[in-house]
Design an enzyme around this catalytic site. Structure first.
Site, mmCIF file in Angstrom:
data_model
loop_
_atom_site.group_PDB
_atom_site.id
_atom_site.type_symbol
_atom_site.label_atom_id
_atom_site.label_comp_id
_atom_site.label_asym_id
_atom_site.label_seq_id
_atom_site.Cartn_x
_atom_site.Cartn_y
_atom_site.Cartn_z
ATOM 1 N N GLY A 70 -1.568 4.157 -4.850
ATOM 2 C CA GLY A 70 -1.431 2.854 -5.482
ATOM 3 C C GLY A 70 -0.319 2.687 -6.496
ATOM 4 O O GLY A 70 -0.004 1.564 -6.872
ATOM 5 N N THR A 90 -3.770 4.169 0.543
ATOM 6 C CA THR A 90 -4.255 4.645 1.837
ATOM 7 C C THR A 90 -5.450 5.576 1.667
ATOM 8 O O THR A 90 -6.366 5.582 2.489
ATOM 9 C CB THR A 90 -3.116 5.351 2.605
ATOM 10 O OG1 THR A 90 -2.029 4.441 2.732
ATOM 11 C CG2 THR A 90 -3.561 5.791 3.986
ATOM 12 N N ILE A 107 0.841 -1.191 0.000
ATOM 13 C CA ILE A 107 0.000 0.000 0.000
ATOM 14 C C ILE A 107 0.880 1.246 0.000
ATOM 15 O O ILE A 107 1.993 1.237 0.533
ATOM 16 C CB ILE A 107 -0.960 -0.024 1.221
ATOM 17 C CG1 ILE A 107 -2.079 1.022 1.099
ATOM 18 C CG2 ILE A 107 -0.205 0.104 2.539
ATOM 19 C CD1 ILE A 107 -3.216 0.839 2.094
ATOM 20 N N CYS A 108 0.394 2.304 -0.659
ATOM 21 C CA CYS A 108 1.047 3.614 -0.615
ATOM 22 C C CYS A 108 -0.055 4.652 -0.500
ATOM 23 O O CYS A 108 -1.085 4.380 0.117
ATOM 24 C CB CYS A 108 1.963 3.830 -1.833
ATOM 25 S SG CYS A 108 1.118 3.897 -3.423
ATOM 26 N N GLU A 109 0.104 5.828 -1.058
ATOM 27 C CA GLU A 109 -0.937 6.857 -0.951
ATOM 28 C C GLU A 109 -2.092 6.582 -1.914
ATOM 29 O O GLU A 109 -3.241 6.589 -1.512
ATOM 30 C CB GLU A 109 -0.347 8.249 -1.210
ATOM 31 C CG GLU A 109 -1.354 9.370 -1.104
ATOM 32 C CD GLU A 109 -1.942 9.548 0.281
ATOM 33 O OE1 GLU A 109 -3.058 10.076 0.381
ATOM 34 O OE2 GLU A 109 -1.311 9.158 1.281
#
Length: 120
Positions: A71, A96, A67-69
């Site tokens: 994708g 996220t 996961i990141c901000e």
């Protein structure tokens, strides 16, 4: 490779809820300042800036949910791991941001001691 490359935030949360010690590990690849701003509860932090040097710390014997901000960085990390032999790695669609918008549990502020660290 089991399953597809992506998973929805709700499906990821459901897998995490039922996984225990051998279930999926949620790996956040954002930088520490982003992680401190908002993060999915239970995520561990392995920043993309350190990812190439530290990816071997990630287990191969349990599923990984990246996961990141939004994708894109986590999709890059997903493909990086798959190319290096990790077979059960998926990207959390929308990152996220989508996790939070789905009403899934998040934390804000400075992480507690040990929060975000890889399990030992």
């Amino acid at each position: 490779m089991p399953g597809g490359v992506s998973i929805s935030p709700r499906d990821a949360a459901a897998e995490l809820d039922g996984g225990g010690q051998t279930g999926p590990l949620l790996v956040d690849v954002r930088e520490p300042d982003e992680f401190a701003t908002e993060r999915a509860v239970g995520a561990i932090l392995l920043p993309i800036s350190e990812f190439a040097a530290r990816h071997e710390e990630l287990p191969k014997d349990r599923p990984l949910l990246m996961i990141c901000e939004a994708g894109s960085r986590s999709m890059s990390a997903t493909m990086f791991l798959r190319q290096r032999g990790w077979s059960d790695v998926r990207n959390v669609d929308g990152g996220t941001r989508a996790w939070s918008l789905a009403g899934l549990p998040v934390r804000h502020g400075t992480p507690d001691p040990g929060e975000g660290q890889l399990p030992g």
